[in-house]
Write an enzyme that holds these catalytic residues in place. Structure first.
Site, PDB file in Angstrom:
ATOM      1  CB  SER A   1      62.917  45.291  53.179  1.00 29.59           C
ATOM      2  OG  SER A   1      62.432  45.580  51.917  1.00 29.59           O
TER       3      SER A   1
ATOM      4  CG  ASP B   1      55.793  45.136  54.124  1.00 26.22           C
ATOM      5  OD1 ASP B   1      55.975  44.125  54.828  1.00 26.22           O
ATOM      6  OD2 ASP B   1      56.584  45.522  53.244  1.00 26.22           O
TER       7      ASP B   1
ATOM      8  CG  HIS C   1      58.593  42.501  52.352  1.00 27.92           C
ATOM      9  ND1 HIS C   1      58.507  43.865  52.556  1.00 27.92           N
ATOM     10  CD2 HIS C   1      59.863  42.260  51.953  1.00 27.92           C
ATOM     11  CE1 HIS C   1      59.676  44.413  52.286  1.00 27.92           C
ATOM     12  NE2 HIS C   1      60.514  43.471  51.916  1.00 27.92           N
TER      13      HIS C   1
HETATM   14  N1  ARG Z   1      61.577  45.097  49.153  1.00 26.62           N
HETATM   15  C1  ARG Z   1      62.897  45.570  49.321  1.00 26.62           C
HETATM   16  C2  ARG Z   1      63.665  44.753  50.327  1.00 26.62           C
HETATM   17  O1  ARG Z   1      63.298  43.656  50.597  1.00 26.62           O
HETATM   18  C3  ARG Z   1      62.933  47.026  49.644  1.00 26.62           C
HETATM   19  C4  ARG Z   1      62.685  47.793  48.457  1.00 26.62           C
HETATM   20  C5  ARG Z   1      62.669  49.241  48.631  1.00 26.62           C
HETATM   21  N2  ARG Z   1      62.815  49.715  47.334  1.00 26.62           N
HETATM   22  C6  ARG Z   1      62.792  50.955  46.970  1.00 26.62           C
HETATM   23  N3  ARG Z   1      63.022  51.280  45.744  1.00 26.62           N
HETATM   24  N4  ARG Z   1      62.515  51.908  47.833  1.00 26.62           N
HETATM   25  O2  ARG Z   1      64.732  45.120  50.792  1.00 26.62           O
END
Ligand code: ARG
Length: 832
Positions: free
Chosen positions: A782, A688, A632
């Protein structure tokens, strides 16, 4: 048979003849001859025995060396005493040795064994003389000599009459004779005196260009001017791993003799650069020794020291309503032989409480709860050892805190804040724990021990989403029932989860017929019925068995790189694939507050910067040219082509974002190729995962290492604790961190998590975190690793930070890409 305790009593016993008839038949003459021979033989063995005993025990001599210091009160220290080639030194040394000889030869238990004694150094106070004395004693009298020499301390009064020296204290301590001799004769001996306002450096021979030599004995004598103490700091410390009892080590003494009762610290192994290896002497001298064995070479250490004015000031009267107190020089190691007393008093209508945030008063091999060595005493109760944050409170407006360190071993000490509070309302708008710690009201009766003494979990009515543990009567979330983790402590949450007879209980608590265990079909749905199956089945691998290079199947759980050759071709222990997941710095830094990672603690962590936005995502090093991250991160959005490799820069070996371009530990690479999973689902975040190829290979170092990729059959059980790391947001919607952050979280049962997250999970996802919230990954983390330390002491990539509902919210654990489920994809796309 010979029996003697002291050589005065002997007795001879004969074994009875077994066949008396035979003996009698031979007639009286033969009888006497035989008897004579037996007696002669017995006497000879008796003699031999006596001789052996005499030479082996009475004559065998032991070399004994004692070292220590004595204080001369009728001399005043002069600079010339620092240099052993001056006449002043030799004059006084002569007097001291004469006096010692006198002392030894007038004691009947010591006199016959005395060989030699010598003064090695003097220091201020009035004059302290450091010496060693050598004795040669028959082994059986060793203990007696030991006693006599150590007893000598209390006979100092007699000394004064016999010599021109006035001596008011005398210390002796046994040292390893061999070691003492090699130190004395070693050419690796340095004498350093701090220069005012200057830093003096010293290091292991060859540093930093070559490893230190084997079988080395070095010593550094460090001095400061009168009225000063030494501040010693190790800038780099990289030695061979700690081995007991031998191995390579460095010892620091708060003295100029190598007496163990003045040992401040033994150092070995490697310390990360961020570890605060700073020490202070209690007087103006210090001694550093180095011992190396015959193997395992490393760069060694670089140390520097300065002199700082001696202050005896610490503690004091405190009349403010709040503030901070720390052990002297915190967070450096406190000095030996210190005492500080804080007398705290707050306004009469208030009470005092003291919260220790850091507490390290550890003495090796000492777990004595009575704290006989270093301690902190609050309201007459002593505390010592290593402790998590805790609170001590007073029943009135006064509190006395006393810190005491003894002569040996120092640690980094403590920091605490004191607060005055209202007796009626100790925690405004918060819940008050029994120890008067304050916690958020929402944490009361939530099944988590937030107070530390469980007082927030007592007298609760369990809600419908909770159950009650049998022994503690504490309410816990129902998710904890039958999850394979003993959350209640009495196992009551894991009892009655069993399956009927002749069935097997899967890790996900499903029951399957016993016959389906190890039938190479995943009947449980989580593969657990196919794990731990003993047989090696040639050429017919189910999806759940580990497949060797030669196609053999291993059904043992996690056979890869466990140092046991399970495949007949050894491919499960292949040195190339097993060369991963290692952390060059084995020591944990004691961070002052917060959860900063240590430099080199997660050497596979990568920071991915997108042009014009800075740090955007994390990634993990898995080979010199390949990183794994989250798909992502590379989806085009808001007009930005995140899928374009030229947008990205990877920083490897990075710790602090601010030093990304200046740190020599960092290697920067552009990205040649990005391969995101073909079936990554933008909506569900299924699959992902992405693979990035670097423009050119990186060189592995202490700060850059690959993490191990688990086999698809690798099992990460529910409840296992793992590390998530990244420079992501520190709070939901907040800004990112400059220093790499780490958090320890646990794997959460898939079904429970799926319920909490409204059935949004797929098999390519795993949950980790805490149902109670508070600790989690967040935006910007992420793509980063979820690192799992496995039993082979290597770190494995259990997951990739993927998504979450907010950050660190209650009942909303973080979701990670399930790497084992995507193992084939990694193989196909990264070739690893
Ligand atoms: N999608 C998020 C990013 O792009 C990571 C999210 C992880 N969140 C969590 N509560 N563990 O960095």
């Amino acid at each position: 048979m010979f029996q003697s305790m002291n050589g005065y009593e002997e007795a001879v016993e004969f074994l009875p003849a077994t066949d008396t008839k035979k003996v009698e038949k031979r007639g009286p003459k033969v009888k006497f001859v035989i008897l004579g021979v037996v007696i002669a033989a017995a006497l000879i063995s008796l003699m031999v025995g006596l001789l052996v005993w005499h030479f082996a025990y009475r004559m065998a001599r032991v070399q004994k060396v004692y070292t220590g210091n004595l204080r001369i009160t009728n001399y005043v220290f002069k600079d010339a005493y620092e240099n052993s080639s001056t006449t002043d030194f030799n004059d006084l040394a002569g007097k001291v040795t004469d006096m010692l000889k006198n002392l030894y030869t007038s004691n009947p238990d010591i006199a016959p064994h005395f060989s030699e004694c010598r003064v090695t150094a003097f220091s201020e106070g009035s004059v302290l003389a450091y010496y060693w004395s050598e004795f040669s004693v028959p082994a059986y009298q060793e203990a007696k000599l030991d006693n006599a020499v150590l007893e000598l301390k209390i006979q100092t009064v007699n000394l004064r009459q016999r010599t021109v020296l006035s001596v008011d204290s005398f210390e002796a301590y046994p040292v390893d004779a061999q070691l003492a001799r090699t130190f004395r004769t070693s050419s690796c001996s340095y004498f350093l005196h701090a220069k005012p306002g200057e830093v003096t450096k010293f290091f292991t021979p060859g540093f930093p260009n070559t490893a230190y030599p084997p079988n080395m004995r070095c010593q550094w004598t460090l001095r400061a001017d009168a009225g000063h103490v030494i501040r010693l700091n190790f800038k780099t410390f990289k030695m061979d791993i700690c081995k007991t009892p031998a191995g390579d080590y460095v010892k620091l003494y708060d003295s100029l003799s190598i007496a163990e009762n003045r040992l401040m610290m033994t150092l070995c192994g490697s310390y990360p650069p961020s570890y605060n290896l700073t020490f202070f002497s209690s007087q103006n001298v210090m001694m550093v020794t180095l011992v190396t064995d015959d193997k395992g070479r490393q760069p060694g250490f670089m140390a520097q020291f300065t002199q700082v004015p001696m202050t005896t000031l610490c503690g004091g009267m405190i009349r403010d309503s709040g503030g901070v107190i720390t052990s002297p020089f915190y967070p450096a190691h406190y000095q030996a032989n210190r005492e500080c007393v804080w007398d705290i008093q707050v306004p009469g209508n208030k009470l005092v409480k003291l919260r220790f945030n850091m507490f390290y008063l550890m003495e090796p091999n000492n777990s004595d709860a009575t704290c006989p060595k270093d301690y902190v005493e609050v309201n007459s109760k002593k505390y010592c050892g290593e402790k998590q944050s805790f609170v001590v409170s007073s029943d009135n407006n006064k509190m006395t805190v006393r810190f005491r360190s003894d002569l040996s071993y120092t640690d980094t000490g403590f920091t605490a804040d004191y607060i005055s509070y209202d007796a009626q309302n100790p925690c405004p708008d918060q819940f008050t724990c029994n120890d008067r710690k304050c916690i958020n009201k929402a944490r009361r009766c939530d099944g988590w021990n937030d107070c530390g003494d469980f007082s927030d979990e007592l007298e609760c009515t369990c809600t419908e989403t909770q159950f009650r543990c049998v022994k503690s009567q504490i309410c816990k979330p129902k998710y904890f029932l039958c999850d394979g983790v003993n959350d209640c402590g009495d196992n009551s949450d894991e009892a009655n989860c069993g399956c009927p007879d002749n069935t097997f209980q899967c890790a996900n608590k499903k029951c399957v017929p016993q016959a389906q265990k190890c039938d190479q079909t995943d009947n449980c749905g989580d593969g657990s019925d196919e794990l731990g199956c003993p047989a090696v089945v040639p050429n017919s691998c189910s999806d759940l068995a580990y497949k060797c290079k030669n196609n053999e199947c291993i059904t043992k759980s996690n056979p890869e790189c466990d140092s046991v050759k399970d495949c007949s071709d050894g491919s499960d222990e292949d040195t190339d694939t097993c060369n991963c997941g290692r952390r060059p710095y084995s020591r944990k830094t004691r961070i002052v507050g917060g959860v900063n990672a240590d430099t080199g603690e997660f050497p596979w962590q990568v920071s991915l910067h997108a042009k014009n936005t800075g740090h955007a995502c994390g990634a993990s090093v898995v080979s010199p040219t390949i990183l794994l991250s989250a798909a992502h991160c590379f989806q085009d959005a808001q007009g930005v082509r995140y899928s374009d490799p030229s947008l990205w820069t990877a920083y490897l070996g990075l710790h602090n974002q601010a030093t990304r371009t200046t740190s020599t530990d960092v290697q920067q690479r552009s990205i040649k190729r990005i391969v995101a999973h073909k079936y990554f689902n933008d909506f569900s975040y299924d699959n992902d995962i992405a693979m990035l190829e670097l423009s050119s290979p990186v060189t592995y170092s202490d700060f850059i290492q690959p993490i191990c990729i688990p086999e698809k059959t690798h099992n990460f059980p529910v409840g296992k604790s793992l590390w998530v790391t990244g420079w992501g947001a520190l709070t939901e919607g907040g800004s990112g961190a400059s220093i790499l952050q780490k958090a320890e979280i646990r794997i959460i049962n898939y079904n429970e998590c799926n319920q909490l997250l409204e059935n949004q999970l797929t098999q390519r996802m795993i949950c980790a975190g805490f149902v109670s919230g508070g600790i989690d990954a967040c935006q910007g983390d992420s793509g980063g690793p979820l690192s799992s330390l496995e039993s082979n002491n290597k770190m494995y990539l259990a997951g990739i930070v993927s998504w979450g509902d907010g950050c660190a919210r209650r009942n909303k654990p973080g979701v990670y890409t399930n790497v084992t489920q995507l193992r084939d994809w990694i193989k196909q796309n990264a070739g690893l």
